[in-house]
Write an enzyme that holds these catalytic residues in place. Sequence first.
Site, PDB file in Angstrom:
ATOM      1  N   TYR A 100      57.169  -5.583  41.083  1.00  0.00           N
ATOM      2  CA  TYR A 100      56.751  -6.899  40.556  1.00  0.00           C
ATOM      3  C   TYR A 100      57.750  -7.377  39.512  1.00  0.00           C
ATOM      4  O   TYR A 100      58.282  -8.494  39.601  1.00  0.00           O
ATOM      5  CB  TYR A 100      55.357  -6.797  39.948  1.00  0.00           C
ATOM      6  CG  TYR A 100      54.952  -7.968  39.094  1.00  0.00           C
ATOM      7  CD1 TYR A 100      55.156  -7.965  37.714  1.00  0.00           C
ATOM      8  CD2 TYR A 100      54.385  -9.104  39.665  1.00  0.00           C
ATOM      9  CE1 TYR A 100      54.805  -9.055  36.933  1.00  0.00           C
ATOM     10  CE2 TYR A 100      54.022 -10.197  38.876  1.00  0.00           C
ATOM     11  CZ  TYR A 100      54.244 -10.154  37.515  1.00  0.00           C
ATOM     12  OH  TYR A 100      53.896 -11.247  36.735  1.00  0.00           O
TER      13      TYR A 100
HETATM   14  N1  LIG Z   1      47.707 -14.077  34.618  1.00  0.00           N
HETATM   15  C1  LIG Z   1      48.562 -13.552  33.723  1.00  0.00           C
HETATM   16  O1  LIG Z   1      48.163 -12.911  32.713  1.00  0.00           O
HETATM   17  C2  LIG Z   1      50.032 -13.726  33.922  1.00  0.00           C
HETATM   18  C3  LIG Z   1      50.523 -14.523  34.937  1.00  0.00           C
HETATM   19  N2  LIG Z   1      51.880 -14.654  35.098  1.00  0.00           N
HETATM   20  C4  LIG Z   1      52.414 -15.504  36.165  1.00  0.00           C
HETATM   21  O2  LIG Z   1      51.857 -16.813  36.037  1.00  0.00           O
HETATM   22  C5  LIG Z   1      51.614 -17.354  37.354  1.00  0.00           C
HETATM   23  C6  LIG Z   1      50.141 -17.733  37.444  1.00  0.00           C
HETATM   24  O3  LIG Z   1      49.368 -16.561  37.169  1.00  0.00           O
HETATM   25  P1  LIG Z   1      47.935 -16.364  37.875  1.00  0.00           P
HETATM   26  O4  LIG Z   1      47.236 -17.689  38.003  1.00  0.00           O
HETATM   27  O5  LIG Z   1      47.239 -15.242  37.193  1.00  0.00           O
HETATM   28  O6  LIG Z   1      48.390 -15.913  39.346  1.00  0.00           O
HETATM   29  P2  LIG Z   1      47.456 -15.449  40.583  1.00  0.00           P
HETATM   30  O7  LIG Z   1      47.567 -13.973  40.741  1.00  0.00           O
HETATM   31  O8  LIG Z   1      46.105 -16.055  40.416  1.00  0.00           O
HETATM   32  O9  LIG Z   1      48.241 -16.113  41.843  1.00  0.00           O
HETATM   33  C7  LIG Z   1      48.613 -17.470  41.768  1.00  0.00           C
HETATM   34  C8  LIG Z   1      48.379 -18.088  43.109  1.00  0.00           C
HETATM   35  O10 LIG Z   1      49.274 -17.508  44.082  1.00  0.00           O
HETATM   36  C9  LIG Z   1      48.700 -17.762  45.342  1.00  0.00           C
HETATM   37  N3  LIG Z   1      49.240 -16.868  46.367  1.00  0.00           N
HETATM   38  C10 LIG Z   1      49.244 -15.515  46.349  1.00  0.00           C
HETATM   39  N4  LIG Z   1      49.802 -15.027  47.487  1.00  0.00           N
HETATM   40  C11 LIG Z   1      50.152 -16.110  48.243  1.00  0.00           C
HETATM   41  C12 LIG Z   1      50.744 -16.290  49.522  1.00  0.00           C
HETATM   42  N5  LIG Z   1      51.116 -15.253  50.277  1.00  0.00           N
HETATM   43  N6  LIG Z   1      50.923 -17.562  49.990  1.00  0.00           N
HETATM   44  C13 LIG Z   1      50.546 -18.614  49.242  1.00  0.00           C
HETATM   45  N7  LIG Z   1      49.992 -18.534  48.014  1.00  0.00           N
HETATM   46  C14 LIG Z   1      49.791 -17.288  47.525  1.00  0.00           C
HETATM   47  C15 LIG Z   1      47.198 -17.537  45.152  1.00  0.00           C
HETATM   48  O11 LIG Z   1      46.548 -18.427  46.048  1.00  0.00           O
HETATM   49  P3  LIG Z   1      45.087 -18.014  46.653  1.00  0.00           P
HETATM   50  O12 LIG Z   1      44.173 -17.991  45.476  1.00  0.00           O
HETATM   51  O13 LIG Z   1      44.793 -19.113  47.636  1.00  0.00           O
HETATM   52  O14 LIG Z   1      45.261 -16.677  47.306  1.00  0.00           O
HETATM   53  C16 LIG Z   1      46.970 -17.911  43.685  1.00  0.00           C
HETATM   54  O15 LIG Z   1      46.269 -19.139  43.578  1.00  0.00           O
HETATM   55  C17 LIG Z   1      52.038 -16.282  38.354  1.00  0.00           C
HETATM   56  O16 LIG Z   1      53.353 -16.534  38.838  1.00  0.00           O
HETATM   57  C18 LIG Z   1      52.004 -15.001  37.528  1.00  0.00           C
HETATM   58  O17 LIG Z   1      52.901 -13.995  38.030  1.00  0.00           O
HETATM   59  C19 LIG Z   1      52.779 -13.978  34.308  1.00  0.00           C
HETATM   60  C20 LIG Z   1      52.316 -13.176  33.291  1.00  0.00           C
HETATM   61  C21 LIG Z   1      50.912 -13.030  33.003  1.00  0.00           C
HETATM   62  N1  LIG Z   2      50.260 -13.042  39.927  1.00  0.00           N
HETATM   63  C1  LIG Z   2      49.834 -12.444  38.813  1.00  0.00           C
HETATM   64  N2  LIG Z   2      50.736 -11.984  37.931  1.00  0.00           N
HETATM   65  C2  LIG Z   2      50.285 -11.365  36.813  1.00  0.00           C
HETATM   66  C3  LIG Z   2      48.917 -11.213  36.549  1.00  0.00           C
HETATM   67  C4  LIG Z   2      47.997 -11.736  37.516  1.00  0.00           C
HETATM   68  O1  LIG Z   2      46.771 -11.634  37.349  1.00  0.00           O
HETATM   69  N3  LIG Z   2      48.494 -12.321  38.616  1.00  0.00           N
HETATM   70  N4  LIG Z   2      48.464 -10.595  35.431  1.00  0.00           N
HETATM   71  C5  LIG Z   2      49.322 -10.057  34.556  1.00  0.00           C
HETATM   72  C6  LIG Z   2      48.753  -9.326  33.371  1.00  0.00           C
HETATM   73  O2  LIG Z   2      47.882 -10.165  32.640  1.00  0.00           O
HETATM   74  C7  LIG Z   2      49.787  -8.800  32.381  1.00  0.00           C
HETATM   75  O3  LIG Z   2      50.490  -9.878  31.870  1.00  0.00           O
HETATM   76  C8  LIG Z   2      49.102  -8.072  31.207  1.00  0.00           C
HETATM   77  O4  LIG Z   2      48.687  -6.817  31.608  1.00  0.00           O
HETATM   78  C9  LIG Z   2      50.792 -10.109  34.749  1.00  0.00           C
HETATM   79  N5  LIG Z   2      51.168 -10.869  35.937  1.00  0.00           N
END
Ligand SMILES: NC(=O)C1=CN([C@@H]2O[C@H](COP(=O)(O)OP(=O)(O)OC[C@H]3O[C@@H](n4cnc5c(N)ncnc54)[C@H](OP(=O)(O)O)[C@@H]3O)[C@@H](O)[C@H]2O)C=CC1
Ligand SMILES: Nc1nc2c(c(=O)[nH]1)N=C([C@H](O)[C@@H](O)CO)CN2
Length: 211
Positions: A100
């Site tokens: 990742y």
């Molecule tokens: N949440 C966190 O704490 C953190 C998040 N981030 C980054 O911020 C961004 C948003 O985070 P977060 O909302 O938690 O992300 P999610 O894990 O919720 O994924 C974001 C979206 O990606 C879509 N997705 C996943 N796989 C596919 C696929 N094969 N084709 C099309 N769409 C896909 C999902 O759609 P569906 O729901 O329809 O499957 C989901 O709505 C991400 O890039 C993440 O890596 C970075 C650090 C921390």
């Molecule tokens: N696609 C996603 N990326 C990440 C997620 C997630 O839920 N979906 N969550 C994290 C964690 O919150 C991390 O930042 C703290 O442990 C990271 N990326």
Amino acid sequence: MCIQADFSTDEGIYTFADKVREQCTSLRGILHNASGWLAESPTASLSHVLNAMLQIHVHAPYLLNHALEDLLRGHGHAEGDIIHFTDYVVERGSDKHIAYAASKAALDNMTRSFARKLAPEVKVNAIAPALVLFNEHDDEAYRQKALNKSLMKIAAGGERDHRSRGLHPRQLLRDRPYLCGRWRPSAGLVKTAPQENQQPGADSPTRHRAG
Ligand SMILES: NC(=O)C1=CN([C@@H]2O[C@H](COP(=O)(O)OP(=O)(O)OC[C@H]3O[C@@H](n4cnc5c(N)ncnc54)[C@H](OP(=O)(O)O)[C@@H]3O)[C@@H](O)[C@H]2O)C=CC1
Ligand SMILES: Nc1nc2c(c(=O)[nH]1)N=C([C@H](O)[C@@H](O)CO)CN2
């Protein structure tokens, strides 16, 4: 308008791009948010984890930026935007989400490359969140461990989230025509020294000087 897509294959990515072109003659911006968060584990195929992370975080932005580039152009200086959602882990690595973190580091580097390719009509930037929101399945022990890593001891959605100042993509889109090829940590939640915004060297692709 909502177009359903599955970026788990290149064919799915190209199908999505074709559907966008059927519906749109121009694009104001592209936000690459689609993501997966797979950890290495004794039961997971390492090849599957690596391929899945590269597919969603590298193949999708790379192929879509090329396929839709012309729709972003032609609106004037710095009027187009691409935003890559990376992760603060790009700086630090991760011992539990190696594939990742590597895929997000590739996406981080692509931010700089596409900035050089598309400026000055299109600005390309990244937002690198740390912990943003807990997942529903995150148990209390995990939540507390994650909060213990942070200086501010908050996660968005908590009782104090009114204080969390997320960086709204619009702040990157319209208000800063000079911002291109940069990444902005959104890492108030993670123990770190005060972060200066990272930026490319003196040969930044933007034509403006930062105000
Ligand atoms: N949440 C966190 O704490 C953190 C998040 N981030 C980054 O911020 C961004 C948003 O985070 P977060 O909302 O938690 O992300 P999610 O894990 O919720 O994924 C974001 C979206 O990606 C879509 N997705 C996943 N796989 C596919 C696929 N094969 N084709 C099309 N769409 C896909 C999902 O759609 P569906 O729901 O329809 O499957 C989901 O709505 C991400 O890039 C993440 O890596 C970075 C650090 C921390
Ligand atoms: N696609 C996603 N990326 C990440 C997620 C997630 O839920 N979906 N969550 C994290 C964690 O919150 C991390 O930042 C703290 O442990 C990271 N990326």
